[in-house]
Motif scaffolding. Sequence first.
Motif, mmCIF file in Angstrom:
data_model
loop_
_atom_site.group_PDB
_atom_site.id
_atom_site.type_symbol
_atom_site.label_atom_id
_atom_site.label_comp_id
_atom_site.label_asym_id
_atom_site.label_seq_id
_atom_site.Cartn_x
_atom_site.Cartn_y
_atom_site.Cartn_z
ATOM 1 N N ARG A 141 65.107 -57.593 42.235
ATOM 2 C CA ARG A 141 64.415 -56.515 42.663
ATOM 3 C C ARG A 141 64.121 -55.724 41.269
ATOM 4 O O ARG A 141 64.641 -55.807 40.468
ATOM 5 C CB ARG A 141 65.520 -55.777 43.619
ATOM 6 C CG ARG A 141 65.728 -56.431 44.767
ATOM 7 C CD ARG A 141 66.652 -55.790 45.619
ATOM 8 N NE ARG A 141 66.185 -54.272 45.954
ATOM 9 C CZ ARG A 141 66.904 -53.389 46.675
ATOM 10 N NH1 ARG A 141 67.953 -53.716 47.260
ATOM 11 N NH2 ARG A 141 66.376 -52.389 47.027
ATOM 12 N N ARG A 182 63.280 -51.562 40.411
ATOM 13 C CA ARG A 182 63.714 -50.083 40.807
ATOM 14 C C ARG A 182 62.901 -49.067 39.772
ATOM 15 O O ARG A 182 63.230 -49.350 38.657
ATOM 16 C CB ARG A 182 65.408 -50.058 40.860
ATOM 17 C CG ARG A 182 65.541 -48.680 41.021
ATOM 18 C CD ARG A 182 66.903 -48.285 41.275
ATOM 19 N NE ARG A 182 67.069 -47.041 41.809
ATOM 20 C CZ ARG A 182 68.310 -46.554 42.026
ATOM 21 N NH1 ARG A 182 69.402 -47.085 42.107
ATOM 22 N NH2 ARG A 182 68.414 -45.209 42.545
ATOM 23 N N HIS A 185 53.243 -56.775 40.787
ATOM 24 C CA HIS A 185 51.918 -56.088 41.283
ATOM 25 C C HIS A 185 50.735 -56.926 41.703
ATOM 26 O O HIS A 185 50.226 -56.796 42.673
ATOM 27 C CB HIS A 185 51.431 -54.750 40.381
ATOM 28 C CG HIS A 185 50.198 -54.113 41.119
ATOM 29 N ND1 HIS A 185 50.282 -53.411 42.135
ATOM 30 C CD2 HIS A 185 48.983 -54.052 40.688
ATOM 31 C CE1 HIS A 185 49.062 -52.972 42.572
ATOM 32 N NE2 HIS A 185 48.372 -53.289 41.556
ATOM 33 N N LEU A 206 55.511 -56.099 45.067
ATOM 34 C CA LEU A 206 55.930 -54.728 45.435
ATOM 35 C C LEU A 206 55.890 -54.147 46.462
ATOM 36 O O LEU A 206 54.982 -54.254 47.301
ATOM 37 C CB LEU A 206 55.534 -53.650 44.034
ATOM 38 C CG LEU A 206 55.420 -54.156 42.823
ATOM 39 C CD1 LEU A 206 54.726 -53.350 41.959
ATOM 40 C CD2 LEU A 206 56.947 -53.983 42.311
ATOM 41 N N THR A 207 56.921 -53.584 47.256
ATOM 42 C CA THR A 207 56.929 -52.974 48.403
ATOM 43 C C THR A 207 57.468 -51.665 48.528
ATOM 44 O O THR A 207 58.543 -51.485 47.465
ATOM 45 C CB THR A 207 57.731 -54.139 49.339
ATOM 46 O OG1 THR A 207 58.972 -54.113 48.841
ATOM 47 C CG2 THR A 207 57.057 -55.323 49.492
ATOM 48 N N ARG A 208 57.356 -50.759 49.469
ATOM 49 C CA ARG A 208 57.979 -49.494 49.547
ATOM 50 C C ARG A 208 58.709 -49.669 50.888
ATOM 51 O O ARG A 208 58.183 -50.143 51.954
ATOM 52 C CB ARG A 208 57.004 -48.627 49.438
ATOM 53 C CG ARG A 208 56.199 -48.394 48.127
ATOM 54 C CD ARG A 208 55.630 -47.023 48.242
ATOM 55 N NE ARG A 208 55.070 -46.784 46.711
ATOM 56 C CZ ARG A 208 53.978 -46.483 46.523
ATOM 57 N NH1 ARG A 208 53.371 -46.176 47.479
ATOM 58 N NH2 ARG A 208 53.773 -46.224 45.542
ATOM 59 N N ARG A 209 59.957 -48.908 50.857
ATOM 60 C CA ARG A 209 60.548 -49.255 52.160
ATOM 61 C C ARG A 209 60.139 -47.838 52.822
ATOM 62 O O ARG A 209 60.065 -46.799 52.368
ATOM 63 C CB ARG A 209 62.043 -48.941 51.928
ATOM 64 C CG ARG A 209 62.535 -50.322 51.186
ATOM 65 C CD ARG A 209 64.173 -50.301 50.953
ATOM 66 N NE ARG A 209 64.583 -51.333 50.471
ATOM 67 C CZ ARG A 209 65.358 -52.251 50.872
ATOM 68 N NH1 ARG A 209 66.020 -51.864 51.777
ATOM 69 N NH2 ARG A 209 65.899 -53.296 50.159
ATOM 70 N N ILE A 210 60.212 -47.740 54.231
ATOM 71 C CA ILE A 210 59.929 -46.607 54.934
ATOM 72 C C ILE A 210 61.000 -46.304 55.866
ATOM 73 O O ILE A 210 61.290 -47.155 56.736
ATOM 74 C CB ILE A 210 58.653 -47.054 55.915
ATOM 75 C CG1 ILE A 210 57.461 -47.149 55.066
ATOM 76 C CG2 ILE A 210 58.140 -45.741 56.648
ATOM 77 C CD1 ILE A 210 56.022 -47.583 55.530
ATOM 78 N N HIS A 211 61.199 -45.221 55.682
ATOM 79 C CA HIS A 211 62.665 -44.794 56.820
ATOM 80 C C HIS A 211 61.996 -44.541 57.857
ATOM 81 O O HIS A 211 62.740 -44.905 59.009
ATOM 82 C CB HIS A 211 63.298 -43.453 56.011
ATOM 83 C CG HIS A 211 64.357 -43.003 56.915
ATOM 84 N ND1 HIS A 211 65.741 -43.611 57.106
ATOM 85 C CD2 HIS A 211 64.336 -41.989 57.919
ATOM 86 C CE1 HIS A 211 66.441 -42.871 57.658
ATOM 87 N NE2 HIS A 211 65.930 -41.890 58.213
ATOM 88 N N ASP A 258 67.019 -44.745 53.211
ATOM 89 C CA ASP A 258 66.621 -45.969 52.798
ATOM 90 C C ASP A 258 65.188 -46.373 52.844
ATOM 91 O O ASP A 258 64.625 -47.227 53.343
ATOM 92 C CB ASP A 258 67.394 -47.309 53.608
ATOM 93 C CG ASP A 258 67.202 -48.836 52.797
ATOM 94 O OD1 ASP A 258 67.050 -48.699 51.641
ATOM 95 O OD2 ASP A 258 67.340 -49.490 53.484
ATOM 96 N N GLY A 259 64.378 -45.284 52.219
ATOM 97 C CA GLY A 259 63.163 -45.466 52.450
ATOM 98 C C GLY A 259 62.482 -44.003 52.170
ATOM 99 O O GLY A 259 63.217 -42.909 52.456
ATOM 100 N N LYS A 260 61.002 -43.914 52.460
ATOM 101 C CA LYS A 260 60.442 -42.777 52.394
ATOM 102 C C LYS A 260 60.126 -42.239 53.812
ATOM 103 O O LYS A 260 60.063 -43.145 54.550
ATOM 104 C CB LYS A 260 59.116 -43.009 51.555
ATOM 105 C CG LYS A 260 59.288 -43.381 50.269
ATOM 106 C CD LYS A 260 59.805 -42.219 49.367
ATOM 107 C CE LYS A 260 59.979 -42.691 47.858
ATOM 108 N NZ LYS A 260 60.380 -41.531 47.188
#
Length: 79
Positions: free
Chosen positions: A17, A19, A41, A46-51, A72-74
């Motif tokens: 991972r 960070r 990239h 690359l991923t983004r966590r979404i809350h 745990d995310g945006k």
Amino acid sequence: MGTGELRGDAPALAGGRVRFSSGGGTDDRTAEALAAVGALHENAALTRRIHSVLPLSQAARAHRIAEGGHLDGKIILTP
């Protein structure tokens, strides 16, 4: 890529991972680390966590959620 910095060493990034952090020192801002994240990239790794995704009308709720911590995310606000 934004203004975040790469945390960790470049060899470990290929299979692990990655960070990003807006704080910390400059000792891990290396050409190797930049190349490693660039490769991630390029490979769409690359991923983004979404809350949660909330309408803009619930911005106050989004602030309460964020202030509560342990996300745990945006939190994404939509029009």
